[in-house]
Design an enzyme around this catalytic site. Structure first.
Site, mmCIF file in Angstrom:
data_model
loop_
_atom_site.group_PDB
_atom_site.id
_atom_site.type_symbol
_atom_site.label_atom_id
_atom_site.label_comp_id
_atom_site.label_asym_id
_atom_site.label_seq_id
_atom_site.Cartn_x
_atom_site.Cartn_y
_atom_site.Cartn_z
ATOM 1 N N HIS A 156 -11.362 -4.700 9.467
ATOM 2 C CA HIS A 156 -11.864 -4.613 8.083
ATOM 3 C C HIS A 156 -13.177 -3.828 7.975
ATOM 4 C CE1 HIS A 156 -8.978 -7.853 7.494
ATOM 5 N NE2 HIS A 156 -9.208 -7.842 6.216
ATOM 6 N N GLU A 194 0.806 -1.214 0.000
ATOM 7 C CA GLU A 194 0.000 0.000 0.000
ATOM 8 C C GLU A 194 0.843 1.270 0.000
ATOM 9 O OE1 GLU A 194 -0.810 -2.748 1.613
ATOM 10 O OE2 GLU A 194 -2.823 -3.198 0.892
#
Ligand SMILES: Cc1ncc(C[n+]2csc(CCOP(=O)(O)OP(=O)(O)O)c2C)c(N)n1
Ligand SMILES: [Mg+2]
Lengths: 325, 337
Positions: free
Chosen positions: A129, A60
């Protein structure tokens, strides 16, 4: 116009913009060969080839930096985060680089990059999440923040994001990907930033929301209508820039408001919104603003606890009743 | 760097009882995962589901050799096997997967966040690469407190491309910390094959670059895995320095529920490839080895299956009969007392 799902509308926006501008390209984890984790980019690798649809490793920081660097020298990257929950390690590239380079360079550098992906609560995906992080990005000068609530806006706002010369944080909601609606097929159709939509007119109370909160507010308005309460529903569409004119116009009519967000309550975007309403329309208010938000806890896994942690239309109805009592 | 390790144990070093234990543990994991899959499709289990089928040797060959709870284990979201190997009961795991108050995290964690600190298991982690920076601190604390203990940190091939991994390996190499890295190298990160995710798939080279010794291991054979783990653990306990095992393995099923249908996996791998790896199934290999040595009879095989069936069924009955967490526990545990 054609009926399509939110995720298809996103795909159409990217397809049209890639056809329009050869400098637009897509990058991210599993966006190509795997056809997108949520199938948002399905078919794009076949259509545009691997020069313009770039599968990346699970990196990322690298994704955020690569998109930022490419934008600094003239490309227009659309970088996908598989979900915004995974973007946190990239915060330095996003906040210290993408968001600041234009200002730090005295305007000599443009950074036309879109960071997009799903945010919000899924179903029992638990603590790591389930994030909605819009407040973090709205807090940071230099980002525009778009959060579409409908398929048509998914397309129109994403096209505007890609054409914008600034870094845009584009937060989709995984819970909306399957929702469908009429979408313009006109390649010139866009939805401008900073223009809120009145999704339902009403005169007793304003329900102000964005992203998935809009559909919840519309359901709440239906429930309230049965009790003879007329609720107006406003969809902010973009948090930065924020269309306070539409909000204040609604408040002048209803004199009461509920502000709605899915993210954690403490220091969330609804707090900013409420403060701005007080700053700009305090004299118009007949009751304190009510806030509907997620519980201030890491998202629990168990179904019953998760349900208790996230806002629903019933929380909006209850908040509206409090404002009207 | 690999020549610093102590002499590998010979075949004779493993007794019949130990071999049977390895078999039993791997079979328990396999049968547990299969039943979890069924329960997921009955909507008794929610969220994401990542199974360990095919990779059992990586926990069976290592975790039983540890001194739990003093040694510590960290792993990824693919964590059911690690919990079971650390001694978390099938009941506690199943109840957690079903989001019940009797689960190992009281229903708050779910499949990706199994944890059992009393047994040395510091938990699964839903963020790719997430456990590796944490392993530095665990290793540091084990050294700081003057123990001879080891932190075992599992992670996937995809995680090797996370920036935090390289910062952490460098720190572990620099500070000489007792961490055993287990790269669960199953060749894929979701749909991304190894060759499409890195310009340098020689992971030992990367570990060495940070001053950490390591070797490649066949993780489809539990005896090989066990030998390599024992060598590595001995090295760490002797020298206090980290070791890195790049373990060749394969997940027999999809990454998760998303590609659990065959169509999903066809996007990135062929049926033939899966079949080829299934022929190296660690369970097939251990059964073969047990039989070759005359360590197991057909009756025993059946008896072990039956015993495990009872354990797994019992865990399901227990979990389904357990209450959901009380609603007022929502705000509990945000902070410690
Ligand atoms: C930082 C981060 N990015 C993306 C994801 C989504 N994701 C979950 S598992 C996974 C693949 C990981 O592959 P690997 O490390 O090889 O482990 P395996 O699943 O094969 O055991 C991805 C991309 C994530 N959880 N965290
Ligand atoms: Mg892998």
């Amino acid at each position: 116009m054609a009926k399509m799902r939110y995720l298809q509308a996103l795909r159409l926006a990217m397809t049209e913009e890639m056809e329009r501008d050869p400098n637009v390209f897509i990058m991210g984890e599993e966006v190509g060969q795997y056809q997108g984790t949520y199938r948002v980019t399905e078919g794009l690798l076949n259509k545009f080839g691997d020069k313009r649809v770039v599968d990346t490793p699970i990196s990322e920081i690298g994704i955020a930096g690569m998109a930022t660097g490419a934008a600094m020298v003239g490309l227009r990257p659309v970088a996908e985060f598989m979900t915004w929950s995974f973007a946190m390690s990239a915060m330095d590239q996003l906040v210290n680089h993408a968001a600041k380079i234009t200002y730090m360079s005295g305007g000599r550098i443009k950074c036309p990059v879109v960071f997009r992906g799903p945010a919000g609560v899924g179903t029992q995906l638990s603590a790591q999440h389930s994030h909605s992080l819009e407040a973090w990005f709205a807090h940071t000068p230099g980002f525009k923040v778009a959060m579409p609530a409908t398929p048509e806006d998914a397309k129109g706002l994403l096209k505007t994001a890609i054409r914008d010369n600034n870094p845009v944080i584009f937060m989709e909601h995984a819970g909306l990907y399957g929702s469908s609606g009429e979408v313009s097929e006109d390649p010139d159709f866009t939805v401008p930033f900073g223009v809120a939509a009145v999704r339902r007119e009403g005169k007793d109370i304003s329900l102000i929301a964005y992203s998935k909160g809009v559909a919840m507010s519309l359901k709440a308005a239906e429930i309230l209508e049965k009790d003879g309460i007329s609720a107006e529903v406003i969809d902010l569409r973009t948090l930065v820039p924020l269309d306070m004119d539409t909000v204040v116009a609604s408040i002048r009519k209803t004199h009461r408001a509920v502000v709605i967000q899915e993210e954690w309550r403490n220091a969330g975007f609804a707090a900013e919104l409420a403060t701005r309403i007080y700053e700009q329309a305090f004299d118009e208010m007949d009751a304190p603003i009510q806030r509907v938000a997620g519980a201030d806890v890491p998202m629990p896994y168990a179904k019953n606890l998760e349900r208790a942690a996230i806002p629903t239309e019933h929380d909006i109805v209850a908040a509206a009743r409090r404002a009207l009592s | 760097m690999a020549d610093t390790i102590v002499k590998p144990p010979t075949e004779e070093d493993i007794s019949r009882a130990e071999m049977l234990d390895l078999y039993r543990l791997m079979l328990r994991i396999r049968r547990f995962e299969e039943s979890v899959y069924r329960k997921f499709h009955e909507a008794k289990i929610g969220g994401y589901l990542h199974r360990y089928d095919g990779q059992e040797a990586l926990v069976a060959g290592i975790i039983p050799q540890l001194q739990l709870p003093h040694d510590k284990v960290l792993c990824t979201y693919r964590d059911h096997a690690h919990a079971i190997a650390c001694g978390t009961t099938a009941r506690e795991v199943m109840a957690e997967l079903m989001g019940r108050a009797t689960g190992c995290a009281l229903g708050k964690g779910g499949s990706m966040h199994l944890i059992d600190p009393d047994r040395g298991f510091l938990g699964g982690d839903g963020i790719v690469g997430g456990p590796i920076p944490v392993s530095v601190g665990v290793g540091f604390a084990l050294k700081y407190t003057g123990t001879n203990n080891v932190c075992v940190c599992y992670f996937g091939d995809g995680a090797m491309n996370q920036g935090g991994v390289h910062e952490s390996l460098n720190m572990v190499g620099l500070f000489k910390l007792p961490v055993l890295y287990i790269l669960e190298n199953n060749r894929y990160a979701m749909g991304t094959a190894l060759g499409r995710s890195t310009g340098q798939p020689d992971f030992i080279l990367k570990a060495n670059a940070h001053g950490i010794a390591g070797e490649v291991v066949d993780g489809m054979n539990v005896l090989t895995m066990r030998e390599a783990a024992n060598r590595a653990l001995a090295h760490i306990r002797e020298t206090g320095e980290a070791y890195f095992l790049d373990v060749e393995c394969y997940r027999f099923v999809g990454h998760g529920i998303g590609d659990d249908n065959v169509g999903g996996q066809k996007l990135y791998r062929t049926d033939e490839e899966v079949e080829e790896w299934r022929r190296r199934d660690p369970l097939i290999q251990i059964i073969r080895d047990l039989k070759e040595r005359g360590y197991i009879s057909e009756e025993q095989i059946e008896a072990i299956e039956a015993e495990i069936k009872v354990e797994v069924e019992d865990s399901i009955v227990f979990a389904e009969a357990s209450p959901e967490p009380p609603l007022d526990s929502l705000y509990e545990h945000v902070f410690s007392e």
